[in-house]
Design a protein around this motif. Structure first.
Motif, PDB file in Angstrom:
ATOM      1  N   ILE A  80       0.824  -1.214   0.000  1.00 41.85           N
ATOM      2  CA  ILE A  80       0.000   0.000   0.000  1.00 41.85           C
ATOM      3  C   ILE A  80       0.858   1.265   0.000  1.00 41.85           C
ATOM      4  O   ILE A  80       0.420   2.326  -0.446  1.00 41.85           O
ATOM      5  CB  ILE A  80      -0.960  -0.004   1.207  1.00 41.85           C
ATOM      6  CG1 ILE A  80      -2.065   1.035   0.997  1.00 41.85           C
ATOM      7  CG2 ILE A  80      -0.216   0.225   2.516  1.00 41.85           C
ATOM      8  CD1 ILE A  80      -3.171   0.941   1.995  1.00 41.85           C
ATOM      9  N   ARG A  81       2.102   1.151   0.470  1.00 41.14           N
ATOM     10  CA  ARG A  81       2.985   2.327   0.465  1.00 41.14           C
ATOM     11  C   ARG A  81       3.492   2.644  -0.933  1.00 41.14           C
ATOM     12  O   ARG A  81       4.001   3.738  -1.178  1.00 41.14           O
ATOM     13  CB  ARG A  81       4.173   2.093   1.401  1.00 41.14           C
ATOM     14  CG  ARG A  81       3.789   1.930   2.867  1.00 41.14           C
ATOM     15  CD  ARG A  81       4.960   1.416   3.669  1.00 41.14           C
ATOM     16  NE  ARG A  81       5.357   0.081   3.206  1.00 41.14           N
ATOM     17  CZ  ARG A  81       6.395  -0.594   3.722  1.00 41.14           C
ATOM     18  NH1 ARG A  81       7.117  -0.045   4.677  1.00 41.14           N
ATOM     19  NH2 ARG A  81       6.695  -1.790   3.274  1.00 41.14           N
ATOM     20  N   TRP A 126     -11.702  -2.012  -4.861  1.00 36.71           N
ATOM     21  CA  TRP A 126     -10.363  -2.248  -4.317  1.00 36.71           C
ATOM     22  C   TRP A 126     -10.403  -3.610  -3.629  1.00 36.71           C
ATOM     23  O   TRP A 126     -11.361  -3.935  -2.940  1.00 36.71           O
ATOM     24  CB  TRP A 126      -9.977  -1.184  -3.286  1.00 36.71           C
ATOM     25  CG  TRP A 126      -9.890   0.223  -3.808  1.00 36.71           C
ATOM     26  CD1 TRP A 126     -10.763   1.246  -3.549  1.00 36.71           C
ATOM     27  CD2 TRP A 126      -8.883   0.778  -4.650  1.00 36.71           C
ATOM     28  NE1 TRP A 126     -10.364   2.384  -4.194  1.00 36.71           N
ATOM     29  CE2 TRP A 126      -9.214   2.129  -4.876  1.00 36.71           C
ATOM     30  CE3 TRP A 126      -7.737   0.258  -5.249  1.00 36.71           C
ATOM     31  CZ2 TRP A 126      -8.434   2.975  -5.664  1.00 36.71           C
ATOM     32  CZ3 TRP A 126      -6.960   1.091  -6.032  1.00 36.71           C
ATOM     33  CH2 TRP A 126      -7.311   2.432  -6.227  1.00 36.71           C
ATOM     34  N   TYR A 165      -8.199  -6.047  -0.995  1.00 38.83           N
ATOM     35  CA  TYR A 165      -7.101  -5.977  -0.024  1.00 38.83           C
ATOM     36  C   TYR A 165      -6.794  -7.360   0.536  1.00 38.83           C
ATOM     37  O   TYR A 165      -7.677  -8.203   0.701  1.00 38.83           O
ATOM     38  CB  TYR A 165      -7.467  -5.052   1.144  1.00 38.83           C
ATOM     39  CG  TYR A 165      -7.699  -3.622   0.750  1.00 38.83           C
ATOM     40  CD1 TYR A 165      -6.649  -2.701   0.746  1.00 38.83           C
ATOM     41  CD2 TYR A 165      -8.962  -3.177   0.380  1.00 38.83           C
ATOM     42  CE1 TYR A 165      -6.862  -1.390   0.374  1.00 38.83           C
ATOM     43  CE2 TYR A 165      -9.180  -1.861   0.009  1.00 38.83           C
ATOM     44  CZ  TYR A 165      -8.127  -0.974   0.013  1.00 38.83           C
ATOM     45  OH  TYR A 165      -8.338   0.336  -0.365  1.00 38.83           O
ATOM     46  N   SER A 176     -12.955   7.186  -4.336  1.00 35.95           N
ATOM     47  CA  SER A 176     -12.076   7.046  -3.173  1.00 35.95           C
ATOM     48  C   SER A 176     -10.752   6.454  -3.643  1.00 35.95           C
ATOM     49  O   SER A 176     -10.701   5.710  -4.621  1.00 35.95           O
ATOM     50  CB  SER A 176     -12.705   6.132  -2.117  1.00 35.95           C
ATOM     51  OG  SER A 176     -12.937   4.839  -2.632  1.00 35.95           O
ATOM     52  N   ASP A 177      -9.675   6.795  -2.924  1.00 39.28           N
ATOM     53  CA  ASP A 177      -8.372   6.258  -3.296  1.00 39.28           C
ATOM     54  C   ASP A 177      -8.071   5.021  -2.451  1.00 39.28           C
ATOM     55  O   ASP A 177      -8.866   4.604  -1.611  1.00 39.28           O
ATOM     56  CB  ASP A 177      -7.281   7.320  -3.146  1.00 39.28           C
ATOM     57  CG  ASP A 177      -7.140   7.815  -1.709  1.00 39.28           C
ATOM     58  OD1 ASP A 177      -7.620   7.130  -0.777  1.00 39.28           O
ATOM     59  OD2 ASP A 177      -6.552   8.895  -1.514  1.00 39.28           O
ATOM     60  N   GLN A 223      -5.969   4.501  -0.060  1.00 38.95           N
ATOM     61  CA  GLN A 223      -5.828   4.702   1.385  1.00 38.95           C
ATOM     62  C   GLN A 223      -7.191   4.804   2.062  1.00 38.95           C
ATOM     63  O   GLN A 223      -7.419   4.229   3.134  1.00 38.95           O
ATOM     64  CB  GLN A 223      -5.008   5.976   1.648  1.00 38.95           C
ATOM     65  CG  GLN A 223      -3.594   5.952   1.084  1.00 38.95           C
ATOM     66  CD  GLN A 223      -2.676   5.027   1.854  1.00 38.95           C
ATOM     67  OE1 GLN A 223      -3.023   4.539   2.923  1.00 38.95           O
ATOM     68  NE2 GLN A 223      -1.491   4.782   1.317  1.00 38.95           N
ATOM     69  N   GLU A 224      -8.114   5.533   1.448  1.00 40.37           N
ATOM     70  CA  GLU A 224      -9.454   5.646   2.019  1.00 40.37           C
ATOM     71  C   GLU A 224     -10.155   4.285   2.014  1.00 40.37           C
ATOM     72  O   GLU A 224     -10.863   3.926   2.952  1.00 40.37           O
ATOM     73  CB  GLU A 224     -10.275   6.662   1.232  1.00 40.37           C
ATOM     74  CG  GLU A 224     -11.674   6.874   1.782  1.00 40.37           C
ATOM     75  CD  GLU A 224     -12.458   7.901   1.001  1.00 40.37           C
ATOM     76  OE1 GLU A 224     -13.699   7.950   1.161  1.00 40.37           O
ATOM     77  OE2 GLU A 224     -11.855   8.656   0.209  1.00 40.37           O
ATOM     78  N   TRP A 270      -8.715   1.442   2.314  1.00 39.32           N
ATOM     79  CA  TRP A 270      -8.155   0.620   3.389  1.00 39.32           C
ATOM     80  C   TRP A 270      -8.756   0.985   4.733  1.00 39.32           C
ATOM     81  O   TRP A 270      -8.988   0.117   5.577  1.00 39.32           O
ATOM     82  CB  TRP A 270      -6.641   0.754   3.434  1.00 39.32           C
ATOM     83  CG  TRP A 270      -6.056   0.187   4.703  1.00 39.32           C
ATOM     84  CD1 TRP A 270      -5.292   0.821   5.612  1.00 39.32           C
ATOM     85  CD2 TRP A 270      -6.216  -1.147   5.197  1.00 39.32           C
ATOM     86  NE1 TRP A 270      -4.961  -0.016   6.650  1.00 39.32           N
ATOM     87  CE2 TRP A 270      -5.524  -1.250   6.417  1.00 39.32           C
ATOM     88  CE3 TRP A 270      -6.900  -2.266   4.715  1.00 39.32           C
ATOM     89  CZ2 TRP A 270      -5.482  -2.413   7.167  1.00 39.32           C
ATOM     90  CZ3 TRP A 270      -6.850  -3.442   5.469  1.00 39.32           C
ATOM     91  CH2 TRP A 270      -6.147  -3.502   6.678  1.00 39.32           C
ATOM     92  N   ARG A 271      -9.035   2.253   4.967  1.00 36.34           N
ATOM     93  CA  ARG A 271      -9.662   2.625   6.239  1.00 36.34           C
ATOM     94  C   ARG A 271     -11.011   1.931   6.398  1.00 36.34           C
ATOM     95  O   ARG A 271     -11.389   1.549   7.510  1.00 36.34           O
ATOM     96  CB  ARG A 271      -9.809   4.146   6.317  1.00 36.34           C
ATOM     97  CG  ARG A 271      -8.488   4.879   6.544  1.00 36.34           C
ATOM     98  CD  ARG A 271      -8.705   6.341   6.869  1.00 36.34           C
ATOM     99  NE  ARG A 271      -9.124   7.097   5.692  1.00 36.34           N
ATOM    100  CZ  ARG A 271      -8.284   7.676   4.842  1.00 36.34           C
ATOM    101  NH1 ARG A 271      -6.974   7.573   5.040  1.00 36.34           N
ATOM    102  NH2 ARG A 271      -8.731   8.357   3.808  1.00 36.34           N
ATOM    103  N   GLN A 295     -10.294  -1.906   6.891  1.00 37.76           N
ATOM    104  CA  GLN A 295      -9.736  -2.251   8.199  1.00 37.76           C
ATOM    105  C   GLN A 295     -10.833  -2.618   9.184  1.00 37.76           C
ATOM    106  O   GLN A 295     -10.652  -3.486  10.039  1.00 37.76           O
ATOM    107  CB  GLN A 295      -8.909  -1.079   8.738  1.00 37.76           C
ATOM    108  CG  GLN A 295      -8.150  -1.418  10.004  1.00 37.76           C
ATOM    109  CD  GLN A 295      -7.189  -0.315  10.395  1.00 37.76           C
ATOM    110  OE1 GLN A 295      -7.052   0.673   9.679  1.00 37.76           O
ATOM    111  NE2 GLN A 295      -6.527  -0.486  11.511  1.00 37.76           N
TER     112      GLN A 295
END
Length: 295
Positions: A43-44, A148, A150, A249-250, A252-253, A255-256, A259
């Protein structure tokens, strides 16, 4: 994007044959779909927001009603919004964003989809009349939805309590039919609790988060039985003649939101672990450490 060598027209995907076809002269151009395993990104180091892999002549349009965005290539056009039906579609000076790594190609032609919808409508007397008219006009369009996906190597500390059931004999006063009272012993279940703590770890895969909220959770649930075994490596040929929903949404969003689902799975795992040696368990997560990948 892909020009017909015979007449110069833009080729579009022919679903029935899974190859490109000229809508003007009927010329065909085969291409090879790759079924490689989707690549997982840390993700980085997710793909850049603007990725040329979409293909040439990519442009964005937006609905003037619900503001949904669509990615188009070549001469592909949308006459109305697939979400709200508005005809107010205009160009938007935006970037397309990261191209998908993989996609599930369409399997049904427009005619096949319309026939299935007509059969479905016959069983629903109170279906909206506008929907019936749309099917009659074959006003169906293919739209790729954004997701997305994950996977996560999750390690979670937890604390809580476990309970064991005990059968006790408890004196109870009862009244006989003749009005006399007496005592008798009856069984009662009591749960004896004790505090617990520990750590669980697991590899969580296939957490799917949709890129926009244009559909309700129930609608996403109906559409979400994805045949992931049909995933192929993204190639611009697959979207020739079709629109793609533009993610709002990207990564990172996304993933929030993902999570929260991972947390629920880890809490359930901790509860199952504890229930192996107890009758009941209550747990809550204390700490998360993750090595996350997205694809």
């Amino acid at each position: 994007m892909y020009k017909c060598k015979s007449c110069g027209g833009d080729l579009v995907l022919n679903i029935a044959r899974q190859e490109l076809k000229c809508p003007y002269c009927g010329a065909l151009k085969p291409f090879q779909a790759s079924r490689e395993t989707p690549y997982a990104y840390d993700i980085r180091f997710a793909p850049p927001l603007e990725d040329a892999a979409w293909g040439d002549q990519t442009r964005i349009v937006r609905c003037g009603g619900c503001r949904a965005g669509f990615i188009l290539t070549g001469e592909t056009a949308v006459s109305g919004c697939p979400f709200c039906g508005s005809a107010q579609i205009s160009s938007a000076p935006e970037q397309a964003g990261a191209a998908p790594d993989s996609l599930i190609p369409f399997q049904l032609t427009r005619a096949q989809a319309a026939e299935r919808l007509r059969k479905w409508l016959k069983e629903r007397r109170f279906a909206p009349s506008a929907l019936r008219r749309a099917v009659g006009r074959e006003a169906l369009t293919g739209l790729y939805l954004s997701q997305w996906a994950y996977e996560d190597d999750a390690v979670s500390d937890y604390e809580g309590r476990t309970g064991r059931h005990e059968e006790l004999k408890v004196p109870v006063t009862v009244t006989d039919p003749d009005g006399k009272q007496r005592q008798e012993f009856r069984s009662r279940t009591r749960t004896r609790w004790k505090p617990v703590s520990g750590t669980v770890s697991d590899h969580v895969d296939g957490v799917m988060i949709h890129g926009t909220d244009r559909l309700t959770d129930d609608q996403w649930g109906e559409a979400g039985a994805y045949q992931l075994h049909r995933l192929v490596r993204y190639a611009p040929e697959h979207i020739a003649g079709f629109a793609c929903e533009k993610p709002e949404s990207d990564v990172q969003e996304g993933w929030r939101r993902a999570q929260t689902l991972v947390d629920q799975q880890m809490a359930a795992l901790a509860e199952r672990t504890l229930c192996a040696d107890a009758d009941e368990a209550e747990v809550r997560l204390r700490l998360r450490e993750d090595e996350l990948q997205v694809y």
